[in-house]
Scaffold this active site. Structure first.
Site, mmCIF file in Angstrom:
data_model
loop_
_atom_site.group_PDB
_atom_site.id
_atom_site.type_symbol
_atom_site.label_atom_id
_atom_site.label_comp_id
_atom_site.label_asym_id
_atom_site.label_seq_id
_atom_site.Cartn_x
_atom_site.Cartn_y
_atom_site.Cartn_z
ATOM 1 C CE1 TYR A 197 -19.690 44.110 -17.617
ATOM 2 C CE2 TYR A 197 -20.627 45.884 -16.302
ATOM 3 C CZ TYR A 197 -19.532 45.165 -16.751
ATOM 4 O OH TYR A 197 -18.283 45.511 -16.318
ATOM 5 C CD1 TRP A 227 -18.091 44.158 -12.284
ATOM 6 C CD2 TRP A 227 -16.799 43.686 -10.511
ATOM 7 N NE1 TRP A 227 -16.791 44.466 -12.607
ATOM 8 C CE2 TRP A 227 -15.985 44.197 -11.535
ATOM 9 C CE3 TRP A 227 -16.216 43.331 -9.293
ATOM 10 C CZ2 TRP A 227 -14.608 44.343 -11.387
ATOM 11 C CZ3 TRP A 227 -14.843 43.489 -9.152
ATOM 12 C CH2 TRP A 227 -14.056 43.983 -10.196
#
Ligand code: PGD
Length: 753
Positions: free
Chosen positions: A106, A108
């Site tokens: 996980y 960005w």
């Protein structure tokens, strides 16, 4: 001058081939952000990873050797690192199978679609046999699960939210639970060309729209809104909303025809508001006791909302908390009772002020993406359950009506994320990270996560590689040619995976015989809609504007004809009572919105020992933990520590002064921070943003010397339903730090052997 995208803005720059020598905001951006300064100043910082490294204990004693997070690293050649890694991948897949590999990864990562790190790592692991994945996000993990039951798929809703231009033109009253934070709406995943945090608010205000910001921080809404500030005890918004709903019901202000036609289950909810199910009427006096907002103000507000074109908007931060479903669901029920869902400027919003794309017109075209392939493994975890998974293999748990079991993970592969930034209770995460045989991380920097890995591979930054990209719902699709050479021996994630796949025998499947440049051309050509320039013209240009919808009103078609345009909920209607959720029987998320005491709030017993509510929100000076070593982020630190804000009255009661280095403590851990006094913070509240790189004391991993609030936050799910992250709120005490302020280790590379 070349144009370049980041999640936090678009910039133009000049480079000498080695570094950016001039950086300025893209000329089309009406509200540029200083965060772009972080890129150039971080590029050659001493915490850039210049070559592959292997943890010494792992190198000497093999997979599973203790010492992760403490051992020095051994710099190695790419050849050695990739030989060791391919051997270890082969071993784990052969001995334990793909179910033993956690590749959720996980994070960005960066703007740019081809080099999107998650796409790269997922495609690679899919070629290798699959991996255990994650579902949902740290941003919206609770709403990701709740919304499909009660209103519809969250991402669709975000993409089709009523546009800010419509609000500016039509709304008379915006009641913003969680505010409309300009620092958050300045960020859009994938990039943002034109920042709009302030312009639409000014336009609405100039036309006479009133703003009420409900939250613990006065500056969670731009000054242009000239907003009224209501500051309930943090974590009690659901109680305030329920009281507003109770008044609408009791005083017959609710829009009955709307409720009858477009919603299901209002009567069950109303029985709760009226106190028929638990003997407690959820009236204004009841809410005053919980929230601290005077009953008179609550009563008046209900009337104001019923008498105007009102937008009820709930920030994502409110669901990043224990029982985070409740303020979202109660906000929706309140908006439904006002009967304005589907009307221009009225109704319900989720995330205005949480990210830039909410309220932007939907983009007609998606942009090209690197295909991830097919994952043969069905096992997954809700993303925020990572530590539970690593610590409790085989343990059963529940999620969204499913009975699941944690897999037994031997190898963790991460590229483009920083769990030692994003996860809660970092001392617990560190214990969890000690469990797998091997942890592999690709990153550009020596973040806390790379320091807890065994094999560390240096990745390029976006300015060091060719790519293209556009933000979600952003019209500007930009070619992003490399602006400089890579730092040291850093390689693109694609190049790393391409070589690994060669060693592992599936290069053809992974690369399809293409270089990165050839992929860009191929993906563009495959995608190019009629009328758009060919690849060479696109690549030589400064970006193309993709078409977007003119204006949109969320659920206007549903309002016009609910039979023809039903919602995607089980009943096709707004579910104020959800039979599905009710059928799961979760006491921490029953079938309609309710007030449930959070484990840590100012009205609960835990506040006796820890009387300050810490707001661990998104930072102003960087995105998450990205480029924390950059100039702009560093300029906001106090003696190198992350700043914490406190009301002057709370500081005085503790004998603390502005500029002091303080220690923030609770039972899970402690951290240092530099004190700022600010009456924009509600009394009883402290605000320490996330993002300071975790810098554990060598003798005590629960003490962060830098100011990462996630040593304090609880690794507690929002509820059994969503298992979402609850990092936003926690209880703490703040004390003067005694003795010398320890040096930071995280701003230097780790020790090498
Ligand atoms: P970032 O700092 O963006 O944080 O968590 P997330 O893990 O996304 O991490 C991205 C990492 O990817 C950085 O280390 C960066 O250097 C690296 N990177 C960037 N580009 C590349 C690349 O091309 N290749 C590789 N290999 N690496 C790259 C964010 C998460 O934190 C989120 S989204 C939210 S909303 C949460 N919010 C909170 C909160 O409100 N409160 C608390 N307490 N905690 C939170 N954590 C969550």
């Amino acid at each position: 001058m070349a144009t370049h995208l980041t999640h936090w803005g678009t910039f133009e720059s000049v480079s000498d081939g080695e570094r950016l020598t001039a950086v300025r905001p893209w000329r089309g951006d009406p509200e540029p952000m200083p965060l772009i300064e972080n890129v150039a100043s971080a590029q050659h910082h001493r915490t850039r990873i210049a070559q592959p490294h292997v943890r010494k204990g792992w190198l000497d004693h093999g997979p599973g050797a203790p010492g992760r997070g403490d051992d020095p690293f051994v710099p190695v050649s790419w050849e050695t690192a990739l030989e060791l890694l391919s051997g270890e991948l082969r071993r784990v897949y052969d001995e334990h199978g793909a179910e033993a590999v956690y590749g959720g990864s996980y994070g960005w990562a960066s703007a740019g679609r081809f080099h999107h790190a998650q796409s790269q790592v997922h495609r690679f692991l899919n070629c290798l046999g699959g991996y255990v994945r994650h579902v949902n996000s740290y941003s919206m993990g609770t709403s990701n699960v709740l919304m499909p039951h009660i209103l519809g798929e969250l991402h669709w809703m975000i993409g089709h939210s009523t546009t800010k231009t419509v609000i500016a033109e039509h709304t008379e009253l915006v009641v913003a639970f969680g505010g409309l934070s300009p620092k958050n709406s300045a960020v859009t995943p994938g990039g943002v060309s034109r920042h709009h945090s302030r312009g639409w608010v000014s336009a609405a205000h100039a036309r006479g729209c009133r703003f009420i910001s409900v939250g613990p921080l006065r500056d969670d809404i731009t000054a242009e809104a000239d907003a009224e500030w209501l500051a309930p005890r943090p974590g009690t918004d659901a109680a305030l909303m329920l009281a507003l709903a109770q008044i609408l019901d009791a005083e017959e202000l609710a829009d009955k025809p709307f409720l009858d036609k477009y919603t299901v289950g209002f009567e069950r909810f109303a029985e709760y508001l009226r106190g028929r199910t638990d003997g407690v009427v959820k009236n204004a006096q009841w809410a005053e006791q919980i929230t601290g907002i005077p009953a008179e103000r609550i009563r008046a507000l209900a009337h104001e909302m019923a008498g105007a074109r009102t937008l009820v908007t709930v920030s994502w931060s409110l669901q990043r908390a224990h029982h985070g479903e409740q303020p979202v669901w109660a906000g929706l029920a309140l908006a439904a009772m006002l009967g304005q869902i589907g009307l221009p400027g009225g109704g319900f919003g989720h995330g205005y002020g949480s990210a830039g794309m909410v309220g932007e017109p939907a983009r007609g075209l998606s942009i090209p993406r690197f295909p991830q392939g097919h994952n043969r493994i069905e096992t997954f975890i809700p993303v925020a359950r990572i530590a539970d998974m690593l610590l409790e293999p085989g343990t059963p748990y529940e999620y969204n009506g499913l009975h699941l079991r944690y897999p037994d993970i031997r190898l963790v592969y991460w590229a483009g994320g920083n769990p030692f930034h994003h996860h809660q209770d970092l001392a617990r995460l560190r214990t969890a990270f000690a469990r797998p045989d091997t942890i592999v991380v690709h990153d550009a920097f020596w973040t806390a996560t790379t320091r807890h890995a065994d094999i560390v591979l240096p990745a390029t930054m976006t300015i060091e590689r060719d790519d293209f990209g556009a933000g979600e719902n952003d019209p500007l699709f930009v070619p992003m040619p490399a602006l400089t050479r890579p730092h040291g021996q850093a390689r693109d994630d694609y190049a790393i995976f391409a070589e690994l796949s060669e060693k592992l025998g599936f290069a053809k499947e992974f690369t399809e015989g293409r270089t990165a440049q050839e992929w860009l051309r191929h993906l563009y050509d495959e995608w190019r809609p009629e009328g758009l320039p060919d690849f060479d013209t696109f690549w030589a240009g400064e970006g193309i504007e993709l078409p977007v919808a003119a204006e949109q009103v969320l659920f206007a078609d549903f309002r016009a004809d609910p039979e023809q345009h039903p919602l995607t909920t089980p009943t096709g209607r707004i579910e104020i009572f959800s039979e599905t959720i009710d059928s799961f029987g979760y006491s921490d998320c029953p079938g309609h919105p309710v007030w449930l005491e959070p484990a840590e709030w100012l009205g609960g017993p835990a506040s006796q020992r820890f009387p300050l509510q810490l707001i661990a929100n998104q930072p102003r000076s960087k995105l998450h933990s990205q480029l924390d070593v950059g100039a702009h982020s560093q300029s906001t630190k106090i003696a190198g520590r992350e700043p914490v804000r406190l009301h002057p009255q709370d500081a005085a009661a503790r004998g603390l002064r502005a500029g002091d280095i303080v220690r923030i403590v609770n039972d899970r851990g402690s951290c240092l921070a530099g004190l700022i006094l600010d009456d924009a913070v509600r009394p009883g509240v402290a605000q320490l943003s996330t993002g300071a790189w975790y810098d554990p004391d060598p003798d005590d991993a629960s003490f962060c010397r830098h100011g990462n609030p996630n040593v304090l936050t609880a690794d507690r799910p929002s509820s059994t339903l969503s298992q979402g992250c609850t990092g936003q709120l926690t209880l703490v005490e703040i004390q003067a730090h005694r003795g010398e302020v320890p040096e930071l280790a995280v701003s230097r590379p780790p020790a090498t052997a």
